[in-house]
Structures are given as structure tokens and as C-alpha cells.
Write an enzyme that holds these catalytic residues in place. Sequence first.
Site, mmCIF file in Angstrom:
data_model
loop_
_atom_site.group_PDB
_atom_site.id
_atom_site.type_symbol
_atom_site.label_atom_id
_atom_site.label_comp_id
_atom_site.label_asym_id
_atom_site.label_seq_id
_atom_site.Cartn_x
_atom_site.Cartn_y
_atom_site.Cartn_z
ATOM 1 N N HIS B 325 3.311 -23.978 -8.401
ATOM 2 C CA HIS B 325 4.253 -24.238 -9.486
ATOM 3 C C HIS B 325 4.524 -23.004 -10.343
ATOM 4 O O HIS B 325 5.571 -22.921 -10.981
ATOM 5 C CB HIS B 325 3.741 -25.375 -10.374
ATOM 6 C CG HIS B 325 3.931 -26.722 -9.744
ATOM 7 N ND1 HIS B 325 3.039 -27.261 -8.858
ATOM 8 C CD2 HIS B 325 4.923 -27.633 -9.870
ATOM 9 C CE1 HIS B 325 3.474 -28.433 -8.459
ATOM 10 N NE2 HIS B 325 4.613 -28.700 -9.043
ATOM 11 N N GLY B 326 3.600 -22.095 -10.410
ATOM 12 C CA GLY B 326 3.857 -20.918 -11.229
ATOM 13 C C GLY B 326 2.706 -19.941 -11.191
ATOM 14 O O GLY B 326 1.553 -20.322 -10.969
#
Lengths: 346, 493
Positions: B325-326
Site C-alpha cells: 500500500h505504501g
Amino acid sequence: MESKNLVKAGVLTLILVITSIASWELYLRSKGINIAYDDGDALWSDKRARVYEPADKATVFIGSSRNKFDLDIVTWQSITGENAIQLAVEGTSPLPVLDDLAKDSDFKGKLMIDVTEGLFFSLSTPRGAMLKADMDYYKKRTPAQRFSFEVNHLLESQFVFLDKNYLSLNSILENAKIPPRYGVYGSPVFPMDFNKSTFNRQSYMTDRFVTDTNLQNQVKAIWAYGASRPTTPLSIYQQDSIIATVKSDVAKIKARGGQIIFVRTPSSGPFLSKEKTGFPREKYWDIILTVTNCPGIYFEDYPAIAHFQCPEFSHLKPSDAIVFTKNLINIIQEKGWSFPHKQTIQ
Amino acid sequence: MVFNSYTFIVFFIVMLVLHNLPLAWKVKKINLLIASYIFYAAWNPPFVLLLWLATVVDFFVGRALYTQPNRHKRKLLLVISLCGNLGMLFFFKYGGFLLENFTHVVNAIGINYHPAKPNIILPAGISFYTFTTLCYTIDMYKKRSKPVKSMLDFALFVTFFPHLVAGPIVRPPQLVPQFETPRTANQKQMLQGLLLITLGLFMKVVLADSMLSTPANVVFDAKGPLSTLDAWMGVLAFSGQIFFDFAGYSTCAIGVASCLGFVLPENFLYPYAAIGFSDFWRRWHITLSAWLRDYLYIPLGGNRSGKFRTYINLMITMLLGGLWHGANWTFVVWGALHGFYLMVEKFIQDFKIRLKPKPELVQPAVVMQGFMAPRFLKKVQSSNFLLALFTFFLVNVTWVFFRSPDFTSAWRMLTSMFYHVPKGAVLLSTLTIIKVSVIVVCMVAFHWMMRNTRIVNVANKMPWWLLGLVWSAMLMLIILSQESSSTFIYFQF
């Protein structure tokens, strides 16, 4: 569901939506509400992209709301024969944009900087985040966003209900009379007639606002509330730092052949008195002109623009903005600026 | 290009017209492919080159993987594909993160190293299309499906604009066969597609952007401790925002595909009605969790190598899922929390199996969605609802790490949520608190009511006039909200 039923639902949807939106539009028009444009990041970026026009074709304006209300762009353009690129943003200091233009080696044009001392000499302004968002948007805007902007412009120029500032769902809800929560300082809600925006980013008060003292008092109350909130005065070091930044930015633009003029736009009544007390001219305005070695126009020095009474103490009404702009052009010329395409005033 | 923009409306109308013209199927596919590249290039044109590179490399490597008889050469080809895909992802998404952590480590051991901060722009949707191409080459390596015959079909599979930048993450067998025969939407598909687009835009534009984004931003951007009410309202607002934003995108994507005659897999099934975390991951970002299950958890050994190893595999999967996700340790902690919840749930499940009654006492089999609830509770609707609420509560705690920019902010938020902060700031207005409360309560109630059904099924059962009223209300609110062109949160992933 049978396809037939979906068709019926779809047709009903179409009829309801078109009828409701058309009724809403007609109702707003019947109330005398005019077309307004969303003065957000996309419109600001559209103007920011135009600052590269040659110096004899355009002047860039930066500062806060006074620049937007007081400069009548149609008058400016018709007299000077040049474009007015309005980059001022309400409730902000001109410094971030000045810095941005100074760093942009392609900008070599004419720049007029509005000085509202309370915002100019401030480390954080009420809407500084909004200005930063505008500047970021300009740097990152995509081809799709540019196309959307053009479509949006087309629609906004046709429909009154597309007024994001006052007629969007959230704005309508904000007008609901719900008791405020103790300790929460929300954004002020200005009357709709106070600030309408044109596509060239000029702000103007409606005729109703100019004549309705109740509406004017609402805005005066917002100024009074803002003035009553505790603020931390700038330290000498912070003030010097701001002035040093201005000096450096101005020097960069002038070194490239750019021309800069500072303008202290009119205010009146208790607002003006408070500004004079809080920001004595000799400690602020005079210092800016001295360190930058730029011409400046302080409205009180020129009888032609010294007499205005602002309806809510801080901004000019549209008819005064026209007079102010006409006289400002003459004064600017006296200061050495030239407008090669200028028309002779009849 | 984003679905909630005027550009997309114009683009989509043009696409619908082109797709319904009496043209050859191959021409229509070429139109779709060109349109997909325009859709992507409208964000940042140069990054189309990355898409081309991934497409060409994986098409040829995929085919070679399938036909190559030599085991070593096949492994080498797989490594080439993995390096190509993951290398690109690592460079653009994790380059800065890795350098930053490397700098911290070497400075910690006394080496003075301060490199310039890399200025790398993250191409939109790179995580999504990388996973799409990765699953193709892995499938080819394992010979799970046959290679795509035509470059055009493969390029369209990778680039098909409805799923390109934020999913649903599609597998080749789900989409490629749809390109093999001519497709246009019939009347029902078209209208259902338009209904889904309206619903998706309503979720994104009205609920996520117009109502919930501001309170979430205000609270999470606060620089000091907050009052408990404000902290919770901010977290709940983000809970709603992230769901409506992402599920809104997926719903639009499915609707857009439907209008063109294609079917995309579902990505959300009312996740805030989940009972337990295995149930949550069957309902939240379904195509990602299925991808992680099939291409990470199972290859790691899944639950086939003993209980301890199962726990480890669960945790590794969720940690990497978090990192997907990041590029930030807060996402890793978010994944770790989910991994921990899943481990606890698995532990309870295993414990229950040990206490399982003798066969003659076993109740009739019931399909269970979750694992956490004791069997006797699962028959009681209200108790199930309480378990769903408890799951929702725990999910909210994880969102704190997901949304906070750093651990200091996350810790400050958790402190504000769970301890009384004497001088915590009050930031949200009465109106904002009302908006967040009403939307979140309605959202949870709606998820609970819909948890065993689908929106299209419900729409099918509604009287046409009622559906028309709901549809028009959503459309009017979209128009009135006047929020357009803001990007979707998951674009950055």
C-alpha cells in the site's frame, strides 16, 4: 429486474434530475443570482500559466482580496490595452507567489504587489494553505485536468447553480443554523452577495450588498471577530526575515528586466485605524520601498484614490473599483511605468 | 484521468459511440487499447512507456515460459520477469524508502552518509498493473492457463482502462477470454452499468470527497493532542472515506466495463459487516487479498506446514500486503496489525476445533463467514452484529496507522482516542460531527443489511419507481456537491 423495468427507472431518473436541476436553476435566477466561477486551484493555475506574456502585453497582480476587489480588470484592460493577470488570493500574503515568480526565470514582466500589512507581515495567513494548494496544483496539473477545466468553464458560464462557493451541497449545509461547538473556530461564512468571482478572477460585491447595510454588517462582524482573536506579533527577527526575502525576490525579478510596484490599496473606518495602529507606515510600508528600491503607491497620498469609503471597511464597491483603477493607471504612469498600447481617456 | 471528471465523461461518451459502431471486432479492440493509453497518458504521458515495456516483456516472456521445456531456462525466464516487474515497482515506489532506511542504518553504525533525496514521481497505478502482469507470468510458469495468443489481447488485458490504475486486479482467465469474441453491452448491461457508475460516483464524490475527506484531513493533520470525540470522529471519517473512495472507484470500474459489455470481478462486499478478519479480507479489496493468497500465502506454504508456520505465513503475507500500500513503516504496522488479528482468529479457530464435540452431537453444518464467533453465538443475529461492530472497532484502530504520516502522529491519535487528554484540541464543528455520525452509522447499518446480497440483486427486486427515485437522488447529489477531479486515494498505491 427485467430490462424493461430498468428502462423505466432510468427514464424516471432522467426526468426527475432534469426537472429538479432546471427548477433549481430557474429559482436561483428568479432571485437575481448571477453566474459565478469557482475561484479554486484550476482557475488560479489557468492564470498562473499566463504570466509569461511579454511585459508590454500584461501586468501580473499578486496580494490578497483587496487586489481582487479593487482592480477592475475590464477597465484596466480597456485603458492600458494590456492584460491583467490576477493571481491574488483572499486572506493570503503575496510572498509565496512573489517567491515562486522570482524563482521562475521565465517571468520577466510587470508585477503589482498589493500590501495589506496584516497579511504581508505574517508567518501564517488564514488561507495560506489554499494558496499553497493552488501553487502545487499548477505545478502538477495534468492534461486531463486542463481539459476538465475547459469543460467546467463552459458549464459555469451557462448555469447559475454551478457556484461552488455558495451553492454546493456543503455550502448549503454550512448555512444551516446549527449551534456552534464551544471552542471551535470554523471558517467564516460570508454572505453570498459579498464576493462573486468572474472568470478573470475579479471579485465584486453585488448591488444588493452595496445597498444592504445588514449584509455589510455581517461582513464587518467577521472582520471584528477576526481582529478580536489573539495573535502573536512578529518578532523583529521574523519581520527582518520577511523583508530580506522580499528584497531578494524583488532583486531577482528586476535583474531579469522585470518591473515591480507596491500598492497599498484603500481601506476605511475602524479597519483602517486598526491597521495604522498595528502597522505604522514608517515601520512597514516605508521599509519595503526602501529595501527593494521599488516605486510604491500609498492610497492616502493621492487625492484621486484617497476618498473611498469601503462598504465593509476593507474592499471597494464595483463602481469605486472602476474609478480607483482609472486613477491608479495614471498614477502608475507617473511612477515611470509605460503602457505602449494605452488608449487616450475621453 | 479519473472517473469523477468532465474529461472522463467526454472520453466515455466517445468510447461508447466508437464501441457501438458497426466496426470489426479487431478495430474495436484497437480503439479500446488506444483509449486506454490515452486514459493513462492524460495523467502523465511519459509513463505510458512503462506500460509498453511491461506489456511487451511479459507477453514474450510469458509465452516462452509456457513453451520452454528446459526447467532451468524456465526459472531464468521467471526471474527475468520478476526482476523486470518488481524492479520497476521497487525503483519507483520503494527507491526513496529503501535509500532513506539504508541511510539511517549506515549512520547508526557510525558512517556519515547523507545522499541527496531522490525526486522520483510514482506512476499512477503501478502497483496494480505490476500485479496484473506478475500473475500472468507466474501462471505461465506454473502452466495454470494457456498463453494469450495475440499481443493485442494481452496489451488490452494489461491496459484495459476501467481496471488499469486502481483495480480490480484481474487475472488473465477473467478478462482475456472476453476479448476473444465480439462484445457490446445489451440494454440491461448498459443500464446496470450506468446505475453502478452513478453509485460509484455518489460514494466517491458525495460521501468520500464532499462529506468525509475534510474532517479526516483536519484531524489527521492536527499537530497536537485532540479531544477524544474529535479523534474518534476523524478516524471514523477516514474509515468511511477510504471505503467510499476505493469501493466507489471499483464500482465505477465495474459499471464502465459493463457499459462496454465486459465483466470485471467484484472488489468489495460490505466489509464493515465482516465478522472477524478472515471475513474482512474476503470483503475488502477482494482481488488483492485473493492475489496475495494465491501468489504469496500459498506458495509460502499456506496452512500446510503446521500451525506455527501458518501463523508466520499469515504475518509475512499481511506485512507485504501492508508494504504494497505504501513505502512507509506505518503501512507495515497496519499490515502487522491485520496479521496479528488473523493469527488470533486462527488461534481461536484451532482452539475451537480441539474442543469440538463428538460427531453425534455436531449441529447441522452452517456456512460461516467468520471464525471468531463461538458457534452458539452465530445463530443469534444481534450477537453477530456485536461481533461485526467489534471487528469494525479493531479495523478503525488499524486505519490510524494507515492514515497517519508517521508514528508520532499515529501514537498521538491513539492516545487521544483511548485516554482522556485534558487540553485536547476541539477542531470539528457541530455540523461536521453530525455529518460524520450520520454517514458512518448509515454505512455500518447498510453493510449489515447487505452483507449476504449484492447491490444489483437488490436493485433488481426494487419497484422501478423506487429505483428511479434512489437513482435520481444520487445523481442530483453528485451534481449539487460540485466536487470533481480529486484523485482517488488508491491511485498512490
